[in-house]
Design a protein around this motif. Structure first.
Motif, PDB file in Angstrom:
ATOM      1  N   GLY A  42       0.838  -1.209   0.000  1.00  0.00           N
ATOM      2  CA  GLY A  42       0.000   0.000   0.000  1.00  0.00           C
ATOM      3  C   GLY A  42       0.866   1.248   0.000  1.00  0.00           C
ATOM      4  O   GLY A  42       0.609   2.208  -0.733  1.00  0.00           O
ATOM      5  N   ALA A  43       1.938   1.228   0.808  1.00  0.00           N
ATOM      6  CA  ALA A  43       2.824   2.391   0.892  1.00  0.00           C
ATOM      7  C   ALA A  43       3.514   2.643  -0.446  1.00  0.00           C
ATOM      8  O   ALA A  43       3.647   3.773  -0.895  1.00  0.00           O
ATOM      9  N   LEU A  44       3.897   1.545  -1.096  1.00  0.00           N
ATOM     10  CA  LEU A  44       4.545   1.675  -2.404  1.00  0.00           C
ATOM     11  C   LEU A  44       3.593   2.337  -3.404  1.00  0.00           C
ATOM     12  O   LEU A  44       3.961   3.245  -4.146  1.00  0.00           O
ATOM     13  N   LEU A  45       2.331   1.864  -3.355  1.00  0.00           N
ATOM     14  CA  LEU A  45       1.319   2.451  -4.242  1.00  0.00           C
ATOM     15  C   LEU A  45       1.148   3.936  -3.919  1.00  0.00           C
ATOM     16  O   LEU A  45       1.073   4.773  -4.805  1.00  0.00           O
ATOM     17  N   GLY A  46       1.077   4.221  -2.626  1.00  0.00           N
ATOM     18  CA  GLY A  46       0.871   5.597  -2.183  1.00  0.00           C
ATOM     19  C   GLY A  46       1.954   6.525  -2.681  1.00  0.00           C
ATOM     20  O   GLY A  46       1.697   7.647  -3.090  1.00  0.00           O
ATOM     21  N   VAL A  47       3.202   6.042  -2.668  1.00  0.00           N
ATOM     22  CA  VAL A  47       4.310   6.882  -3.110  1.00  0.00           C
ATOM     23  C   VAL A  47       4.264   7.087  -4.614  1.00  0.00           C
ATOM     24  O   VAL A  47       4.582   8.150  -5.133  1.00  0.00           O
ATOM     25  N   SER A  48       3.817   6.049  -5.326  1.00  0.00           N
ATOM     26  CA  SER A  48       3.942   6.145  -6.786  1.00  0.00           C
ATOM     27  C   SER A  48       2.694   6.668  -7.492  1.00  0.00           C
ATOM     28  O   SER A  48       2.759   6.956  -8.673  1.00  0.00           O
ATOM     29  N   MET A  49       1.588   6.800  -6.778  1.00  0.00           N
ATOM     30  CA  MET A  49       0.369   7.223  -7.482  1.00  0.00           C
ATOM     31  C   MET A  49       0.318   8.743  -7.651  1.00  0.00           C
ATOM     32  O   MET A  49       0.480   9.466  -6.684  1.00  0.00           O
ATOM     33  N   PRO A  50       0.085   9.234  -8.876  1.00  0.00           N
ATOM     34  CA  PRO A  50      -0.029  10.685  -9.042  1.00  0.00           C
ATOM     35  C   PRO A  50      -1.300  11.196  -8.343  1.00  0.00           C
ATOM     36  O   PRO A  50      -2.367  10.583  -8.474  1.00  0.00           O
ATOM     37  N   ILE A  51      -1.157  12.304  -7.638  1.00  0.00           N
ATOM     38  CA  ILE A  51      -2.295  12.857  -6.881  1.00  0.00           C
ATOM     39  C   ILE A  51      -3.481  13.140  -7.796  1.00  0.00           C
ATOM     40  O   ILE A  51      -4.626  12.847  -7.473  1.00  0.00           O
ATOM     41  N   PHE A  52      -3.166  13.687  -8.955  1.00  0.00           N
ATOM     42  CA  PHE A  52      -4.229  14.109  -9.864  1.00  0.00           C
ATOM     43  C   PHE A  52      -5.107  12.918 -10.245  1.00  0.00           C
ATOM     44  O   PHE A  52      -6.328  12.962 -10.175  1.00  0.00           O
ATOM     45  N   TRP A  53      -4.435  11.838 -10.598  1.00  0.00           N
ATOM     46  CA  TRP A  53      -5.145  10.641 -11.038  1.00  0.00           C
ATOM     47  C   TRP A  53      -5.921  10.026  -9.869  1.00  0.00           C
ATOM     48  O   TRP A  53      -7.092   9.679  -9.994  1.00  0.00           O
ATOM     49  N   LEU A  54      -5.251   9.928  -8.731  1.00  0.00           N
ATOM     50  CA  LEU A  54      -5.902   9.363  -7.549  1.00  0.00           C
ATOM     51  C   LEU A  54      -7.156  10.169  -7.204  1.00  0.00           C
ATOM     52  O   LEU A  54      -8.221   9.603  -6.906  1.00  0.00           O
ATOM     53  N   GLY A  55      -7.025  11.503  -7.292  1.00  0.00           N
ATOM     54  CA  GLY A  55      -8.162  12.375  -6.979  1.00  0.00           C
ATOM     55  C   GLY A  55      -9.353  12.065  -7.875  1.00  0.00           C
ATOM     56  O   GLY A  55     -10.484  11.887  -7.409  1.00  0.00           O
ATOM     57  N   LEU A  56      -9.093  11.963  -9.179  1.00  0.00           N
ATOM     58  CA  LEU A  56     -10.187  11.701 -10.127  1.00  0.00           C
ATOM     59  C   LEU A  56     -10.823  10.344  -9.856  1.00  0.00           C
ATOM     60  O   LEU A  56     -12.044  10.191  -9.914  1.00  0.00           O
ATOM     61  N   ILE A  57      -9.974   9.332  -9.559  1.00  0.00           N
ATOM     62  CA  ILE A  57     -10.506   7.994  -9.285  1.00  0.00           C
ATOM     63  C   ILE A  57     -11.386   8.027  -8.029  1.00  0.00           C
ATOM     64  O   ILE A  57     -12.487   7.465  -8.003  1.00  0.00           O
ATOM     65  N   LEU A  58     -10.915   8.707  -6.997  1.00  0.00           N
ATOM     66  CA  LEU A  58     -11.708   8.801  -5.769  1.00  0.00           C
ATOM     67  C   LEU A  58     -13.061   9.442  -6.052  1.00  0.00           C
ATOM     68  O   LEU A  58     -14.099   9.003  -5.545  1.00  0.00           O
ATOM     69  N   ILE A  59     -13.054  10.486  -6.885  1.00  0.00           N
ATOM     70  CA  ILE A  59     -14.311  11.173  -7.217  1.00  0.00           C
ATOM     71  C   ILE A  59     -15.258  10.205  -7.924  1.00  0.00           C
ATOM     72  O   ILE A  59     -16.434  10.085  -7.573  1.00  0.00           O
ATOM     73  N   ILE A  60     -14.715   9.501  -8.918  1.00  0.00           N
ATOM     74  CA  ILE A  60     -15.585   8.618  -9.706  1.00  0.00           C
ATOM     75  C   ILE A  60     -16.165   7.513  -8.820  1.00  0.00           C
ATOM     76  O   ILE A  60     -17.364   7.236  -8.864  1.00  0.00           O
ATOM     77  N   VAL A  61     -15.319   6.920  -7.973  1.00  0.00           N
ATOM     78  CA  VAL A  61     -15.801   5.796  -7.169  1.00  0.00           C
ATOM     79  C   VAL A  61     -16.718   6.258  -6.040  1.00  0.00           C
ATOM     80  O   VAL A  61     -17.871   5.823  -5.931  1.00  0.00           O
ATOM     81  N   PHE A  62     -16.232   7.166  -5.203  1.00  0.00           N
ATOM     82  CA  PHE A  62     -16.972   7.469  -3.976  1.00  0.00           C
ATOM     83  C   PHE A  62     -18.028   8.551  -4.145  1.00  0.00           C
ATOM     84  O   PHE A  62     -18.976   8.613  -3.376  1.00  0.00           O
ATOM     85  N   ALA A  63     -17.863   9.422  -5.134  1.00  0.00           N
ATOM     86  CA  ALA A  63     -18.845  10.489  -5.282  1.00  0.00           C
ATOM     87  C   ALA A  63     -19.858  10.168  -6.375  1.00  0.00           C
ATOM     88  O   ALA A  63     -21.065  10.194  -6.141  1.00  0.00           O
TER      89      ALA A  63
END
Lengths: 334, 512
Positions: free
Chosen positions: A135-156
């Motif tokens: 999980g930590a490895l993913l956290g370090v390597s995931m671009p914030i922008f992309w993660l943000g959009l994914i979170l929006i699509i899934v949870f919102a």
């Protein structure tokens, strides 16, 4: 201690001078012409020239920098070229939003990161250890922008659990005291606003915290692993202390010093990382504002916000240093 | 620690009170857009984001009719023009008050224009000289009659007075009160009053119960700022907002399948490729025509803009008076293009485009993608091109100098809905002012443009502009590429959402 603090605060001056000089030069080295942008598509060359003259953009660059410093000495960051608003006021209007998001993210990153790090270290090579380190490895390597959009699509959008963007539901803004919505709504006992502000913080908070959370978890794990091997831990165990006390009181406190440094650095990183998060989530903070200002070559705004962030960075580092003395009584400042 | 937590919890419970959100009975419309406005003083802004809010706070002397750019009365109930076209007299609406309670009258109109005329006008008023350039002076005849004297006859004058920049009437008292901060404290006579502006978050307007016109439906209109197009579309789907602009073509299907209505409106803009006509090779009309014919614009629009643009058959969008539906553009004809090039002596030739790196309202992909698409088209007839890219902030100064490259990508966003506003970009007198970036010079075009601004008879004007467009298509100083479509979306329960071709939306008639 007081003397040390004052000394450190005085060091702010050369740091800020250096930062201002650097930003000023970078902004002015580009060919961009704010006058042309301010006047829009109708501007004639003569009008642009007149405006450049009025704004003092034709003066030698050192004269411009001198003027900027003189204003700065008077606590005046100038007026935005685009909105004509006072830069100080515009920054202050947005700064609480950035602080709130950064602190909230730091809170998530610290709680989750430290917990995951400690558990991983104590239960080394367990499933939990593997999962949290991947999980930590993913956290370090995931671009914030992309993660943000994914979170929006899934949870919102799909699950409808949380709002898409913004800082609070429309019309719910609590009475302004500190302009930190969570705090203001608590202070005024406005539960609806508190709940709405919290809901709006969760997704950007997670997106922003992901990287720091990962760093903190890995740092905690490795320092904990080192500390656990120390003789005094063996002694503590030999005295018959229960494992909880050994870990929480003897190991963790000693493992925390490097972790606190990292956490302190993270706050600076969170303030700057907020640029992307604020853009994705339309968070009305200074990151979003600075991006717009860079696009528009709005020199005074860019200078003002960089200086503000630099000052905060320096102060946070000072606080972290002071915190060492609290955690490790052996450390003294003179 | 536990005690502290308990204490906090108890305190929280004790001070708990009901939410302070808007009462449920209030009718609120939420319009989401991509950026905060520059400001809300019409004299100091030039951006569409400001215009969208300004039209709901202020009224002008005249206003566009819905759906087009014809003019109808607003704060002026009627007007007359002297036979020489130099004197315009406006009768003003009586009993209108600004939101601060001060009366609207002839003196207010004079104040509004005077502050944007020399010597009062300042260099940072982007639209003052465009809007009021022809005005010599403004006189108050009586409390409700005002007279404009022009320096020269100027037919688009009325259209200028309907624009959302410079022309909206502000409260003189408020301007004096707030000074430089008036930009943040707007006071007009419009359907909605300014309430508050949370920076980069929202602007809240409330209903003007004393509005002289049709009483607005909504108690509050909130302009919410959501920067990313796709995030804004997500808010639309979840129902957090009622209306939005700047829909990304990629989101249209997603929006429609979730029941949201999507509006496609022809935009008041032109996306073009200009030739630097003052130097070789494009001082030769044959070369310009050849390049124009080598570009398959219908394909460009289809693939680059996914159909959300109209192929331009000339410089004017179709709803502007003076547009010629019978105008035949230079069609796609690579064979003829090759022949023309050979005839002009340019068999194996290459040239350089300059372009911008970002999307623009008339080119929602970006300047580089457009240039690359055109480059591929030209390669088919053996013309090689180099592309030089600049960020927008650096592009305009480069363009103004006119030294880099041989052709350039550019566009125009219409201001006042008048044909002259588009066509005068090819007036040779505008070479100096740099609006005519193609440096195109044609005495016949200049003459027709001059005539167009002098004649007030609408039919005659239309004829002049139609003749003019024919010449421009023949002469091909630009490749007329496309007019971008404006895309809006709204919730199915919203009624009367009718964005105007100028890109603004009057919201007093919008209900939900």
């Amino acid at each position: 201690m007081l003397k040390y603090t004052i000394k450190r605060l005085l060091m702010l001056i050369p740091v800020l001078l250096g930062v201002s000089f650097f930003v000023f030069m970078v902004m002015h080295l580009f060919n961009a012409d704010p006058a042309a942008l301010m006047l829009g598509q109708h501007a004639t060359q003569a009008q642009i020239e007149a405006l450049r003259q009025q704004l003092g953009l034709n003066d030698p660059i050192f004269v411009q920098f001198g003027r900027f410093l003189w204003q700065l000495l008077h606590g005046d960051l100038g007026r935005s070229l685009m909105t004509r608003g006072s830069v100080t006021e515009e920054l202050l209007a947005r700064f609480p939003a950035t602080i709130e998001l950064a602190l909230f993210s730091l809170f998530i990153a610290t709680v989750v990161g430290v917990t995951a790090g400690v558990v991983s270290a104590v239960k080394r090579y367990s499933i939990f250890d593997y999962v949290s380190m991947v999980g930590a490895l993913l956290g370090v390597s995931m671009p914030i922008f992309w993660l943000g959009l994914i979170l929006i699509i899934v949870f919102a959008v799909n699950l409808h659990w949380l709002p898409v963007a913004g800082r609070i539901a429309i019309g719910m803004e609590p009475t302004a005291i500190t302009n930190l919505y969570l705090l203001d709504s608590l202070l005024t006992g406005n539960w609806e606003a508190f709940w709405s502000a919290l809901q709006h913080l969760i997704l950007p908070g997670i997106a922003l915290a992901a990287y720091s959370m990962a760093i903190i978890a890995r740092m905690t794990r490795s320092t904990m692993l080192e500390v656990i091997k120390q003789d005094y831990i063996r002694t503590a165990r030999a005295k018959g202390l229960d494992e909880k006390t050994v870990i929480n009181h003897h190991a963790l406190k000693n493992a925390l010093i490097p972790v606190v440094t990292v956490i302190g650095l993270q706050l600076g990183l969170l303030l700057s990382g907020a640029v992307l998060t604020e853009t994705v989530f339309s968070w009305p903070g200074i990151g979003n504002y600075t991006v717009n200002a860079i696009m528009a070559s709005d020199f005074p705004v860019v200078q003002g916000s960089v200086i503000l962030v630099a000052a905060v960075f320096v102060v946070v580092n000072l606080l972290v240093d002071l915190l060492y003395a609290y955690i490790d009584p052996r450390i003294h400042y003179q | 620690m536990r005690k502290l937590l308990l204490l906090v919890m108890v305190m929280l419970l004790v001070v708990s009170a009901c939410g302070l959100g808007f009462a449920a009975s209030q009718k609120i419309l939420v319009y989401a857009k991509g950026a905060d406005p520059r400001g809300l003083d019409p004299a100091y802004v030039d951006d569409g984001e400001s215009g969208k809010i300004i039209v709901n706070i202020y009224d002008n002397l005249v206003r566009y009719k819905p759906g087009g750019t014809d003019i109808q009365p607003c704060l002026a109930t009627s007007w007359t023009q002297s036979p020489d076209g130099l004197v315009w007299t406006f009768k003003l609406r009586k009993g209108v008050k600004f939101h601060d309670g001060t009366p609207f009258n002839a003196a207010a109109v004079k104040f509004n224009v005077d502050r944007q005329l020399p010597p009062n006008a300042t260099d940072d008023m982007p639209y003052a000289s465009f809007t009021f350039e022809p005005v010599k002076k403004v006189d108050v005849i009586d409390n409700y009659t005002v007279r404009f004297t022009l320096k020269h006859p100027y037919a688009p004058f009325l259209a200028n007075l309907a624009m959302c920049m410079a022309a909206p009437i502000v409260s003189p008292t408020a301007v004096k009160k707030y000074g430089a901060d008036y930009n943040q404290h707007p006071v007009g006579t419009g359907a909605f009053k300014f309430e508050k502006w949370d920076k980069d978050q929202q602007i809240v307007l409330s209903r003007n119960a004393n509005y002289w016109g049709k009483k607005p439906f909504a108690d509050k209109v909130i302009f919410k700022t959501t920067k990313e197009n796709s995030v804004r579309a997500s808010e639309m789907i979840t129902g957090a907002i009622d209306m939005m602009d700047g829909v990304d073509p990629n989101d249209v299907k997603k929006l429609e399948s979730s029941g949201v209505k999507v509006l496609k409106k022809p935009g008041m803009n032109i996306n073009y490729m200009g030739f630097l006509t003052h130097k070789k090779p494009f001082n030769d009309v044959r070369v310009r025509r050849a390049i124009s014919m080598a570009i398959n614009r219908a394909e460009l629009v289809k693939y680059l803009y996914q159909g959300y643009a109209e192929v331009a058959n000339g410089p004017l969008p179709s709803f502007i008076p003076g547009y010629d539906p019978k105008l035949k553009p230079l069609g796609y004809n690579p064979t003829e293009a090759k022949k023309l090039l050979a005839e002009a002596g340019y068999k194996d030739f290459s040239f350089t485009f300059i372009t911008y790196s970002n999307p623009r309202p008339y080119n929602p992909v970006n300047g580089v993608k457009l240039a690359e698409a055109v480059q591929a088209e030209l390669l088919k007839i053996g013309v090689k091109t180099n592309i030089k890219v600049y960020p927008w902030t650096e592009y305009k100064p480069v363009l103004f100098k006119g030294e880099e490259g041989d052709a350039f990508f550019y566009g125009w966003i219409g201001d006042n809905g008048d044909a002259d506003n588009f066509l005068s970009l090819l007036d040779s007198s505008q070479i100096e002012t740099t609006l005519n970036s193609a440096k195109y010079k044609n005495p016949k075009v200049d003459e027709l443009l001059r005539k167009g601004t002098l004649v007030s008879n609408e039919k005659e004007r239309v004829k002049i502009y139609q003749d003019l467009q024919k010449i421009l298509v023949e002469e091909a100083p630009w490749v007329f590429i496309s007019h971008a479509t404006d895309l809006y979306a709204y919730r199915p329960n919203v009624k009367g959402f009718n964005p105007h071709p100028t890109g603004v939306t009057w919201l007093e008639g919008t209900t939900k």
